[in-house]
Design a protein around this motif. Structure first.
Motif, PDB file in Angstrom:
ATOM      1  N   VAL A  69       0.847  -1.198   0.000  1.00  0.00           N
ATOM      2  CA  VAL A  69       0.000   0.000   0.000  1.00  0.00           C
ATOM      3  C   VAL A  69       0.884   1.250   0.000  1.00  0.00           C
ATOM      4  CG1 VAL A  69      -1.650   1.350   1.375  1.00  0.00           C
ATOM      5  CG2 VAL A  69      -2.000  -1.096   1.053  1.00  0.00           C
ATOM      6  N   GLY A  70       1.951   1.234   0.795  1.00  0.00           N
ATOM      7  CA  GLY A  70       2.885   2.365   0.813  1.00  0.00           C
ATOM      8  C   GLY A  70       3.541   2.578  -0.537  1.00  0.00           C
ATOM      9  N   LEU A  71       3.917   1.492  -1.181  1.00  0.00           N
ATOM     10  CA  LEU A  71       4.518   1.568  -2.510  1.00  0.00           C
ATOM     11  C   LEU A  71       3.535   2.157  -3.518  1.00  0.00           C
ATOM     12  CD1 LEU A  71       7.056   0.552  -4.205  1.00  0.00           C
ATOM     13  CD2 LEU A  71       5.629  -1.418  -4.732  1.00  0.00           C
ATOM     14  N   GLY A  72       2.325   1.656  -3.516  1.00  0.00           N
ATOM     15  CA  GLY A  72       1.305   2.166  -4.437  1.00  0.00           C
ATOM     16  C   GLY A  72       0.930   3.605  -4.162  1.00  0.00           C
ATOM     17  N   THR A  73       0.783   3.954  -2.891  1.00  0.00           N
ATOM     18  CA  THR A  73       0.438   5.324  -2.525  1.00  0.00           C
ATOM     19  C   THR A  73       1.542   6.294  -2.930  1.00  0.00           C
ATOM     20  OG1 THR A  73      -0.884   4.534  -0.655  1.00  0.00           O
ATOM     21  CG2 THR A  73      -0.218   6.847  -0.607  1.00  0.00           C
ATOM     22  N   GLY A  74       2.783   5.920  -2.666  1.00  0.00           N
ATOM     23  CA  GLY A  74       3.908   6.788  -3.040  1.00  0.00           C
ATOM     24  C   GLY A  74       3.997   7.000  -4.540  1.00  0.00           C
ATOM     25  N   ALA A  75       3.822   5.920  -5.301  1.00  0.00           N
ATOM     26  CA  ALA A  75       3.885   6.026  -6.762  1.00  0.00           C
ATOM     27  C   ALA A  75       2.721   6.862  -7.294  1.00  0.00           C
ATOM     28  CB  ALA A  75       3.886   4.639  -7.391  1.00  0.00           C
ATOM     29  N   ALA A  76       1.511   6.594  -6.805  1.00  0.00           N
ATOM     30  CA  ALA A  76       0.348   7.356  -7.270  1.00  0.00           C
ATOM     31  C   ALA A  76       0.469   8.828  -6.880  1.00  0.00           C
ATOM     32  CB  ALA A  76      -0.934   6.753  -6.696  1.00  0.00           C
ATOM     33  N   TRP A  77       0.974   9.096  -5.684  1.00  0.00           N
ATOM     34  CA  TRP A  77       1.153  10.477  -5.236  1.00  0.00           C
ATOM     35  C   TRP A  77       2.150  11.186  -6.141  1.00  0.00           C
ATOM     36  CZ3 TRP A  77       3.733  11.856   0.062  1.00  0.00           C
ATOM     37  CH2 TRP A  77       3.586  13.216   0.321  1.00  0.00           C
ATOM     38  N   THR A 136       6.261   4.962   1.419  1.00  0.00           N
ATOM     39  CA  THR A 136       5.501   5.949   0.653  1.00  0.00           C
ATOM     40  C   THR A 136       6.371   7.156   0.313  1.00  0.00           C
ATOM     41  OG1 THR A 136       3.410   5.293   1.680  1.00  0.00           O
ATOM     42  CG2 THR A 136       3.488   7.493   0.714  1.00  0.00           C
ATOM     43  N   LEU A 137       7.037   7.708   1.311  1.00  0.00           N
ATOM     44  CA  LEU A 137       7.854   8.900   1.101  1.00  0.00           C
ATOM     45  C   LEU A 137       9.061   8.619   0.208  1.00  0.00           C
ATOM     46  CD1 LEU A 137       7.782  10.445   4.691  1.00  0.00           C
ATOM     47  CD2 LEU A 137       6.434  11.127   2.688  1.00  0.00           C
ATOM     48  N   LEU A 138       9.673   7.451   0.386  1.00  0.00           N
ATOM     49  CA  LEU A 138      10.840   7.097  -0.422  1.00  0.00           C
ATOM     50  C   LEU A 138      10.461   6.936  -1.898  1.00  0.00           C
ATOM     51  CD1 LEU A 138      13.881   6.370  -0.316  1.00  0.00           C
ATOM     52  CD2 LEU A 138      13.169   3.984  -0.116  1.00  0.00           C
ATOM     53  N   VAL A 139       9.378   6.229  -2.161  1.00  0.00           N
ATOM     54  CA  VAL A 139       8.941   6.020  -3.543  1.00  0.00           C
ATOM     55  C   VAL A 139       8.539   7.344  -4.185  1.00  0.00           C
ATOM     56  CG1 VAL A 139       7.133   4.961  -4.964  1.00  0.00           C
ATOM     57  CG2 VAL A 139       8.298   3.613  -3.223  1.00  0.00           C
ATOM     58  N   ARG A 140       7.773   8.157  -3.469  1.00  0.00           N
ATOM     59  CA  ARG A 140       7.342   9.445  -4.027  1.00  0.00           C
ATOM     60  C   ARG A 140       8.540  10.331  -4.349  1.00  0.00           C
ATOM     61  NH1 ARG A 140       6.836  14.764  -2.834  1.00  0.00           N
ATOM     62  NH2 ARG A 140       5.170  15.816  -3.927  1.00  0.00           N
ATOM     63  N   ALA A 141       9.443  10.463  -3.398  1.00  0.00           N
ATOM     64  CA  ALA A 141      10.608  11.325  -3.626  1.00  0.00           C
ATOM     65  C   ALA A 141      11.467  10.803  -4.772  1.00  0.00           C
ATOM     66  CB  ALA A 141      11.433  11.435  -2.339  1.00  0.00           C
ATOM     67  N   GLY A 142      11.663   9.502  -4.828  1.00  0.00           N
ATOM     68  CA  GLY A 142      12.470   8.921  -5.902  1.00  0.00           C
ATOM     69  C   GLY A 142      11.871   9.182  -7.272  1.00  0.00           C
ATOM     70  N   ILE A 143      10.553   8.994  -7.395  1.00  0.00           N
ATOM     71  CA  ILE A 143       9.894   9.226  -8.685  1.00  0.00           C
ATOM     72  C   ILE A 143       9.932  10.703  -9.047  1.00  0.00           C
ATOM     73  CG2 ILE A 143       7.670   9.168  -9.900  1.00  0.00           C
ATOM     74  CD1 ILE A 143       7.105   6.512  -8.458  1.00  0.00           C
ATOM     75  N   LEU A 144       9.719  11.587  -8.075  1.00  0.00           N
ATOM     76  CA  LEU A 144       9.767  13.024  -8.367  1.00  0.00           C
ATOM     77  C   LEU A 144      11.156  13.461  -8.808  1.00  0.00           C
ATOM     78  CD1 LEU A 144       7.507  14.836  -5.773  1.00  0.00           C
ATOM     79  CD2 LEU A 144       7.115  14.472  -8.201  1.00  0.00           C
ATOM     80  N   VAL A 145      12.193  12.956  -8.161  1.00  0.00           N
ATOM     81  CA  VAL A 145      13.561  13.295  -8.571  1.00  0.00           C
ATOM     82  C   VAL A 145      13.813  12.770  -9.984  1.00  0.00           C
ATOM     83  CG1 VAL A 145      15.998  12.799  -8.125  1.00  0.00           C
ATOM     84  CG2 VAL A 145      14.515  13.527  -6.259  1.00  0.00           C
TER      85      VAL A 145
END
Length: 177
Positions: A69-77, A136-145
């Motif tokens: 769920v954290g992985l999916g939420t981070g990616a979707a965010w 969640t935070l790691l995936v989101r930040a990684g994708i944004l970078v």
């Protein structure tokens, strides 16, 4: 007492992150964007109660689901966050209404997981939630970078890079840090 401290830490991080993400902010691809998620993960993993000793299999499945769920939420965010390049070359990001919906859906699913765990008698520690937040935070930040680094000047637009949401009205204001 550690559970209360973890819960307060989770709430504080979520509030700070959400408030900051709904303001236009520059993306600094050179900074250590992974530090906060790693710190949260270390704090979560140092707790001995991340798995219920009496229900190891069930609690491991709930933890794995929490991480998914954290992985999916981070990616979707990250993919619902508007990213653009200003004429000066600085890449900016701002969460959208869709990002808020992703957060609400992620929280609802997590509440459901806690309810399911309580229903089947699994003791869940706040460290599992903290580990899910770290993912969640790691995936989101990684994708944004990654998205920020992939924006490159496009000659047909006068040097400005194309960005997600270019067709949207720009009603953002820059905020000083």
């Amino acid at each position: 007492m550690a559970g209360l401290v973890n819960a307060l830490l989770i709430v504080a991080v979520v509030v700070v992150v959400i408030v900051r993400q709904f303001r236009a902010r520059p993306i600094d691809t050179g900074r250590r964007w992974w530090v906060l998620p790693v710190i949260l993960a270390v704090v979560a993993l140092r707790e001995p109660g991340i798995l219920d000793a009496h229900h190891r299999t069930e609690s491991a499945l709930l933890l794995a689901t929490e991480l998914l769920v954290g992985l999916g939420t981070g990616a979707a965010w990250a993919w619902t966050t508007r990213v653009w390049t200003e004429p000066d070359g600085v890449v900016w990001a701002r969460s959208t209404k869709a990002s808020a919906m992703v957060w609400f859906l992620g929280i609802a699913v997590r509440v459901g997981l806690v309810a399911l765990g309580a229903f089947i008698g699994v003791h869940q520690d706040s460290s599992a939630l903290m580990l899910g937040l770290a993912v969640t935070l790691l995936v989101r930040a990684g994708i944004l970078v990654w998205r920020a680094q992939s924006l490159s000047p496009v000659p047909s637009t006068g040097g400005a890079a194309r960005a997600y949401g270019d067709g949207m009205a720009r009603v953002t204001r820059k905020e000083g840090v």
